[in-house]
Design a protein around this motif. Structure first.
Motif, PDB file in Angstrom:
ATOM      1  N   LEU A 149       6.462  -1.174  -9.188  1.00 46.79           N
ATOM      2  CA  LEU A 149       5.956  -1.663  -7.911  1.00 46.79           C
ATOM      3  C   LEU A 149       4.927  -0.699  -7.326  1.00 46.79           C
ATOM      4  N   LEU A 150       5.235   0.583  -7.357  1.00 45.14           N
ATOM      5  CA  LEU A 150       4.331   1.574  -6.774  1.00 45.14           C
ATOM      6  C   LEU A 150       3.053   1.719  -7.587  1.00 45.14           C
ATOM      7  N   ALA A 151       3.160   1.610  -8.906  1.00 41.53           N
ATOM      8  CA  ALA A 151       1.952   1.680  -9.738  1.00 41.53           C
ATOM      9  C   ALA A 151       1.032   0.502  -9.445  1.00 41.53           C
ATOM     10  N   GLY A 152       1.610  -0.703  -9.290  1.00 40.36           N
ATOM     11  CA  GLY A 152       0.802  -1.859  -8.935  1.00 40.36           C
ATOM     12  C   GLY A 152       0.189  -1.719  -7.561  1.00 40.36           C
ATOM     13  N   PHE A 153       0.954  -1.156  -6.633  1.00 43.04           N
ATOM     14  CA  PHE A 153       0.456  -0.922  -5.276  1.00 43.04           C
ATOM     15  C   PHE A 153      -0.756   0.002  -5.290  1.00 43.04           C
ATOM     16  N   VAL A 154      -0.655   1.121  -5.989  1.00 41.33           N
ATOM     17  CA  VAL A 154      -1.769   2.074  -6.052  1.00 41.33           C
ATOM     18  C   VAL A 154      -2.983   1.435  -6.715  1.00 41.33           C
ATOM     19  N   SER A 155      -2.772   0.698  -7.782  1.00 38.28           N
ATOM     20  CA  SER A 155      -3.884   0.104  -8.532  1.00 38.28           C
ATOM     21  C   SER A 155      -4.661  -0.899  -7.693  1.00 38.28           C
ATOM     22  N   ILE A 156      -3.959  -1.835  -7.071  1.00 42.05           N
ATOM     23  CA  ILE A 156      -4.642  -2.912  -6.363  1.00 42.05           C
ATOM     24  C   ILE A 156      -5.337  -2.401  -5.106  1.00 42.05           C
ATOM     25  N   TRP A 157      -4.716  -1.453  -4.400  1.00 46.62           N
ATOM     26  CA  TRP A 157      -5.329  -0.986  -3.164  1.00 46.62           C
ATOM     27  C   TRP A 157      -6.423   0.048  -3.419  1.00 46.62           C
ATOM     28  N   LEU A 181       8.905  -4.555   2.850  1.00 42.52           N
ATOM     29  CA  LEU A 181       8.680  -4.717   4.284  1.00 42.52           C
ATOM     30  C   LEU A 181       7.701  -3.662   4.798  1.00 42.52           C
ATOM     31  N   LEU A 182       7.812  -2.438   4.309  1.00 43.85           N
ATOM     32  CA  LEU A 182       6.874  -1.388   4.721  1.00 43.85           C
ATOM     33  C   LEU A 182       5.464  -1.684   4.228  1.00 43.85           C
ATOM     34  N   MET A 183       5.353  -2.311   3.065  1.00 43.79           N
ATOM     35  CA  MET A 183       4.038  -2.680   2.547  1.00 43.79           C
ATOM     36  C   MET A 183       3.388  -3.786   3.360  1.00 43.79           C
ATOM     37  N   LEU A 184       4.171  -4.443   4.205  1.00 45.04           N
ATOM     38  CA  LEU A 184       3.617  -5.465   5.097  1.00 45.04           C
ATOM     39  C   LEU A 184       3.120  -4.873   6.411  1.00 45.04           C
ATOM     40  N   THR A 185       3.257  -3.578   6.572  1.00 42.59           N
ATOM     41  CA  THR A 185       2.671  -2.889   7.726  1.00 42.59           C
ATOM     42  C   THR A 185       1.321  -2.318   7.309  1.00 42.59           C
ATOM     43  N   PRO A 186       0.439  -1.987   8.254  1.00 47.59           N
ATOM     44  CA  PRO A 186      -0.871  -1.421   7.892  1.00 47.59           C
ATOM     45  C   PRO A 186      -0.829   0.064   7.554  1.00 47.59           C
ATOM     46  N   ALA A 187       0.350   0.675   7.629  1.00 51.32           N
ATOM     47  CA  ALA A 187       0.428   2.132   7.489  1.00 51.32           C
ATOM     48  C   ALA A 187       0.084   2.609   6.091  1.00 51.32           C
ATOM     49  N   PHE A 232      -4.253   0.555   5.019  1.00 47.71           N
ATOM     50  CA  PHE A 232      -5.430   0.794   5.853  1.00 47.71           C
ATOM     51  C   PHE A 232      -5.353   2.145   6.570  1.00 47.71           C
ATOM     52  N   HIS A 233      -4.207   2.496   7.081  1.00 46.33           N
ATOM     53  CA  HIS A 233      -4.045   3.811   7.702  1.00 46.33           C
ATOM     54  C   HIS A 233      -4.114   4.907   6.645  1.00 46.33           C
ATOM     55  N   ALA A 234      -3.530   4.656   5.493  1.00 49.99           N
ATOM     56  CA  ALA A 234      -3.475   5.678   4.440  1.00 49.99           C
ATOM     57  C   ALA A 234      -4.838   5.992   3.857  1.00 49.99           C
ATOM     58  N   GLN A 235      -5.756   5.013   3.856  1.00 49.23           N
ATOM     59  CA  GLN A 235      -7.047   5.216   3.201  1.00 49.23           C
ATOM     60  C   GLN A 235      -7.857   6.313   3.872  1.00 49.23           C
ATOM     61  N   ARG A 236      -7.663   6.513   5.163  1.00 50.39           N
ATOM     62  CA  ARG A 236      -8.379   7.565   5.898  1.00 50.39           C
ATOM     63  C   ARG A 236      -7.520   8.825   5.840  1.00 50.39           C
ATOM     64  N   PHE A 237      -7.565   9.506   4.721  1.00 50.79           N
ATOM     65  CA  PHE A 237      -6.693  10.655   4.513  1.00 50.79           C
ATOM     66  C   PHE A 237      -7.099  11.778   5.463  1.00 50.79           C
ATOM     67  N   ASN A 238      -6.213  12.092   6.399  1.00 52.22           N
ATOM     68  CA  ASN A 238      -6.473  13.122   7.392  1.00 52.22           C
ATOM     69  C   ASN A 238      -5.140  13.707   7.834  1.00 52.22           C
ATOM     70  N   ALA A 239      -5.136  14.361   8.993  1.00 53.07           N
ATOM     71  CA  ALA A 239      -3.906  15.001   9.464  1.00 53.07           C
ATOM     72  C   ALA A 239      -2.806  13.989   9.776  1.00 53.07           C
ATOM     73  N   ASN A 240      -3.174  12.754  10.091  1.00 56.16           N
ATOM     74  CA  ASN A 240      -2.172  11.712  10.315  1.00 56.16           C
ATOM     75  C   ASN A 240      -1.646  11.154   9.006  1.00 56.16           C
ATOM     76  N   ALA A 241      -2.555  10.812   8.093  1.00 55.13           N
ATOM     77  CA  ALA A 241      -2.150  10.176   6.838  1.00 55.13           C
ATOM     78  C   ALA A 241      -1.348  11.110   5.948  1.00 55.13           C
ATOM     79  N   VAL A 242      -1.594  12.409   6.025  1.00 52.03           N
ATOM     80  CA  VAL A 242      -0.864  13.339   5.163  1.00 52.03           C
ATOM     81  C   VAL A 242       0.628  13.343   5.505  1.00 52.03           C
TER      82      VAL A 242
END
Length: 556
Positions: free
Chosen positions: A41-49, A139-145, A148-158
């Protein structure tokens, strides 16, 4: 209610006699305890996003926040301007193994999100097994965290990965009171603080939740919390020492969020709660569809759930209530994105406290929903986004990063005949040139008196520097030209740049480049000025008086 009973009957019938197309999904659900379903599941998640990011931002540069973390990570330090050092460490470690390309840092961002979900699964598996574990992640994958939030890797995303790791270690330390887990809890809590000082709310929630737990006496009379405290403070000591020696610049930057307007802070705090509600709305609606009429049992199930699951729920409440109260009391702003890394603290207790069986039918449907959103995003939304941004541009000018870096580097070589060592000016343009230029100059941040970045000892203004400003950015132009005039001989050039996507012409903007020539006359006044600046120590360079003097300061 009739619809709910119809879905419930359909779910039971589907579990007994699944349709042919559902059988591969059922086999996937059966592989959870075997250990391969979650990684798949996680490998597919990383690949598609990662594919989504590559397509959606094709022709544009990385977000300035990501470029900033790379700039910090170019050299190891116990602290950096604006934020604690963890984001710089992570990016520096990543780019030491992966190339300096957009896809590389996009992959880093999605890998960080997947690692976060893996740590969440470590927590969930302590309370449930089988496909309920997958349901937490879906369910967590249905949130934007985590996209979309993760793509902007910064002090919040880390913090996406650090918070669940710290929570897992705290939970194990509380359960076992073993010294090794206590040390791990202290170290991971300090790691969260090194990600962003906002993590103080997580650490405080740990302490408060332990105080209201039925086994609080056994925990606080053991050595576990005190070992955790000692290990955490020991791990934080180098950063605390750095703060003391350098004037605590990240603390002062954090203080810029303090406001004097109580009503504005109250409105921001309210919007904080509304923003979190909006972030979980799709996941919450999905959970209501899954639970159906059984949703009425939620409070009863929570009341009779594992005490350590209640512990997590109390931590969740603390990470929402504490910043809300603190924001109002100190009159600060409070964006909801600061708390997105803590959404797992809501999902785990709600799903894992259920005392009833959840049919596979619902988990398969949730997986299809997650996959459908990801595929539509990557195949349809991403190309539309790329085309739109190519013609309309970004406020920070990401469309022009590649062209600006190439043109400035070429212009510097033509005028000066040496590699470009230092770049500044507009923050986003300076960071972009540092990353995308073939010379990879160091970003000296000489604009707007904001904060100062460290430069290697061998990189001094005597080697010359360049700066870029947008032609409509009067403050940048005025400040940079004054600084260039003080430094000595300089060249000013106007550059016109047009974005392009697969040969399709897009938006156009004009830039102004300032090129300050390397100093070759040691006895000149300009050389004396540059030498003086190169020897300026870190304390003086970060003082308000030095910044307001309009000097280009080199920091060590």
């Amino acid at each position: 209610m009739p619809v709910d009973f119809a879905l419930s009957a359909m779910a039971k019938r589907s579990d007994r006699q699944p349709a042919c197309w559902r059988r591969p999904f059922d086999r996937w659900l059966e592989g959870v305890e075997a250990g391969w379903s979650v990684p798949l599941l996680l490998a597919g998640f990383v690949s598609i996003w990662t594919l989504y990011l590559a397509v959606a931002y094709h022709g544009a540069g990385l977000h300035p926040d990501v470029l900033e973390t790379w700039t910090y990570g170019r050299h190891f330090a116990w602290g950096y301007p604006k934020h604690p050092p963890l984001m710089g460490w992570v990016t520096g470690a990543w780019t030491s193994a992966f190339p300096l390309t957009d896809w590389s840092l996009q992959l880093m961002a999605m890998t960080n999100a997947a690692l976060a979900l893996w740590f969440v699964d470590l927590i969930a598996r302590r309370f449930v097994g089988g496909h309920k574990r997958l349901l937490v992640l879906l369910l967590l994958m249905l949130t934007p965290a985590y996209q979309f939030h993760a793509q902007r890797f910064n002090a919040n995303a880390v913090l996406l990965a650090v918070w669940p790791l710290a929570t897992y270690c705290f939970l194990r330390a509380f359960e076992t009171r073993a010294p090794l887990w206590a040390i791990a809890a202290g170290l991971t809590a300090s790691l969260a603080m090194l990600g962003k000082y906002y993590s103080i709310f997580l650490v405080a929630s740990f302490a408060l939740s332990a105080m209201v737990h039925p086994l609080r006496r056994a925990y606080f009379t053991s050595s576990s919390p005190w070992i955790s405290t000692a290990a955490g403070l020991l791990a934080l000591f180098p950063h605390l020492q750095w703060l003391a020696e350098t004037g605590a610049e990240p603390v002062y930057y954090a203080a810029t969020h303090v406001r004097a307007d109580f009503l504005t802070s109250l409105q921001d705090a309210t919007n904080f709660l509304l923003g979190l509600a909006a972030a979980v709305s799709l996941a919450a609606a999905t959970w209501v569809m899954i639970a159906g009429y059984r949703i009425r049992r939620l409070s009863r199930d929570m009341a009779s759930s594992d005490p350590n699951l209640k512990l997590l729920w109390h931590v969740a409440v603390g990470t929402i209530v504490l910043p809300f109260i603190t924001s109002i009391f100190l009159c600060t702003d409070l964006p909801s994105l600061w708390a997105l890394q803590g959404l797992f603290l809501l999902a785990v207790p709600i799903v894992c406290s259920t005392r009833y069986r959840i049919e596979r039918f619902y988990t398969v449907n949730a997986a299809l929903l997650v996959a459908g959103i990801a595929i539509v995003a990557a195949v349809i939304a991403a190309p539309i986004h790329a085309l739109y941004r190519n013609s309309h541009g970004y406020e920070e000018g990401r469309n022009f990063y590649h062209q600006a870096a190439d043109k400035l580097t070429r212009l510097w070589h033509e005028e000066m005949g040496t590699p470009l060592s230092i770049v500044g000016g507009n923050d986003s343009l300076g960071l972009a040139v540092a990353f995308y230029s073939s010379d990879h100059p160091y970003y000296g941040d000489p604009f707007a008196y904001q904060y100062s970045l460290a430069l290697p000892r061998q990189v001094t203004p005597e080697r010359g520097w360049a700066a870029l400003c947008f032609d409509d950015q009067d403050d940048c132009l005025e400040w940079t030209e004054r600084m260039a005039a003080q430094a000595g001989h300089y060249v000013r050039r106007e550059i016109s740049i047009q974005s392009s996507l697969l040969g399709i012409p897009g938006a156009r903007r004009n830039l102004v480049a300032f090129l300050v020539a390397p100093l070759r006359e040691p006895g000149s006044a300009a050389s004396s000025l540059a030498t003086m600046l190169a020897k300026t120590n870190i304390a003086a360079s970060r003082s308000t008086a030095a910044r307001r003097a309009g000097l280009f300061v080199v920091i060590r």
